[in-house]
Design a protein around this motif. Structure first.
Motif, PDB file in Angstrom:
ATOM      1  N   SER A   1      33.648  30.804  43.521  1.00  0.00           N
ATOM      2  CA  SER A   1      34.814  31.592  43.929  1.00  0.00           C
ATOM      3  C   SER A   1      35.802  30.738  44.700  1.00  0.00           C
ATOM      4  O   SER A   1      35.406  29.902  45.530  1.00  0.00           O
TER       5      SER A   1
ATOM      6  N   THR B   1      39.916  30.284  39.360  1.00  0.00           N
ATOM      7  CA  THR B   1      41.233  30.837  39.037  1.00  0.00           C
ATOM      8  C   THR B   1      41.204  32.359  39.009  1.00  0.00           C
ATOM      9  O   THR B   1      42.084  33.016  39.583  1.00  0.00           O
ATOM     10  N   LEU B   2      40.192  32.935  38.361  1.00  0.00           N
ATOM     11  CA  LEU B   2      40.101  34.401  38.303  1.00  0.00           C
ATOM     12  C   LEU B   2      39.906  35.011  39.683  1.00  0.00           C
ATOM     13  O   LEU B   2      40.465  36.066  39.984  1.00  0.00           O
ATOM     14  N   SER B   3      39.141  34.337  40.535  1.00  0.00           N
ATOM     15  CA  SER B   3      38.910  34.882  41.879  1.00  0.00           C
ATOM     16  C   SER B   3      40.168  34.841  42.738  1.00  0.00           C
ATOM     17  O   SER B   3      40.297  35.602  43.696  1.00  0.00           O
TER      18      SER B   3
ATOM     19  N   GLN C   1      34.864  40.798  44.734  1.00  0.00           N
ATOM     20  CA  GLN C   1      34.786  41.255  46.115  1.00  0.00           C
ATOM     21  C   GLN C   1      33.684  40.548  46.895  1.00  0.00           C
ATOM     22  O   GLN C   1      33.728  40.480  48.115  1.00  0.00           O
TER      23      GLN C   1
ATOM     24  N   LEU D   1      43.396  35.041  41.152  1.00  0.00           N
ATOM     25  CA  LEU D   1      44.356  35.913  40.477  1.00  0.00           C
ATOM     26  C   LEU D   1      43.963  37.387  40.510  1.00  0.00           C
ATOM     27  O   LEU D   1      44.835  38.248  40.582  1.00  0.00           O
ATOM     28  N   VAL D   2      42.680  37.684  40.403  1.00  0.00           N
ATOM     29  CA  VAL D   2      42.197  39.071  40.427  1.00  0.00           C
ATOM     30  C   VAL D   2      41.061  39.213  41.444  1.00  0.00           C
ATOM     31  O   VAL D   2      39.910  39.442  41.084  1.00  0.00           O
ATOM     32  N   PRO D   3      41.396  39.063  42.720  1.00  0.00           N
ATOM     33  CA  PRO D   3      40.360  39.078  43.756  1.00  0.00           C
ATOM     34  C   PRO D   3      39.563  40.387  43.816  1.00  0.00           C
ATOM     35  O   PRO D   3      38.425  40.387  44.267  1.00  0.00           O
ATOM     36  N   GLN D   4      40.139  41.483  43.341  1.00  0.00           N
ATOM     37  CA  GLN D   4      39.418  42.755  43.356  1.00  0.00           C
ATOM     38  C   GLN D   4      38.179  42.722  42.454  1.00  0.00           C
ATOM     39  O   GLN D   4      37.228  43.465  42.677  1.00  0.00           O
ATOM     40  N   ASP D   5      38.168  41.843  41.471  1.00  0.00           N
ATOM     41  CA  ASP D   5      36.994  41.700  40.602  1.00  0.00           C
ATOM     42  C   ASP D   5      35.937  40.793  41.230  1.00  0.00           C
ATOM     43  O   ASP D   5      34.830  40.677  40.712  1.00  0.00           O
TER      44      ASP D   5
END
Length: 149
Positions: free
Chosen positions: A116, A100-102, A110, A104-108
């Motif tokens: 992922s 989920t985080l990858s 990379q 929603l916030v793909p910049q974190d």
């Protein structure tokens, strides 16, 4: 009425299904993921840790979870069953949170981890595997019985 029976004496662990058929296949798949995640994390941490420390540490965490799940799953006994359940639940939580985080916030994220985008790089097997593992564990859970006496 005092109850002095040992739980291991009154709890039957489902008849040797861990070492046969589907159980053997599931253990093998977990073993493959343990080796794959360990190799990936080891290489990433050794060669390019500074590029994406979060992603590479998460890959190492995934590797440890897969190792624990594989070893516990391959062993017989009630304690191993509980350790396996814990590891597979941590795996499920990890793939859902990291996935989920990858997204929603793909910049974190990379650089990809095993978990992922819910295991997209591994054909989504990391997302499916804990559900298969938990289902298998449910049907092969320790049961009260007198068969082990």
């Amino acid at each position: 009425m005092e109850r002095s029976e040992d739980v291991s004496e009154t709890t039957e662990h489902s008849p040797s299904t861990r070492s046969r058929g589907l159980g053997r296949i599931i253990v093998a798949i977990y073993g493959i993921f343990a080796l794959s995640a360990t190799a990936r994390a080891g290489f990433q941490i050794a060669t390019k840790f500074s590029e994406a420390p979060l992603a590479y540490v998460l890959s190492a965490v995934a590797a440890v979870v897969y190792i624990v799940a594989t070893v516990a799953m391959a062993r017989k006994g009630v304690t191993s069953w509980y350790v396996t359940c814990g590891a597979v639940l941590v795996e499920l939580l990890g793939v859902l949170v990291v996935g989920t985080l990858s997204v929603l916030v793909p910049q974190d994220f990379q650089q990809d981890t095993v978990w992922s985008v819910y295991g997209k790089g591994y054909g989504f097997v990391p997302l499916i595997l804990p559900f298969v593992g938990l289902t298998w564990l449910w049907f092969n859970r320790p049961r009260r019985g007198s068969a082990t006496r």
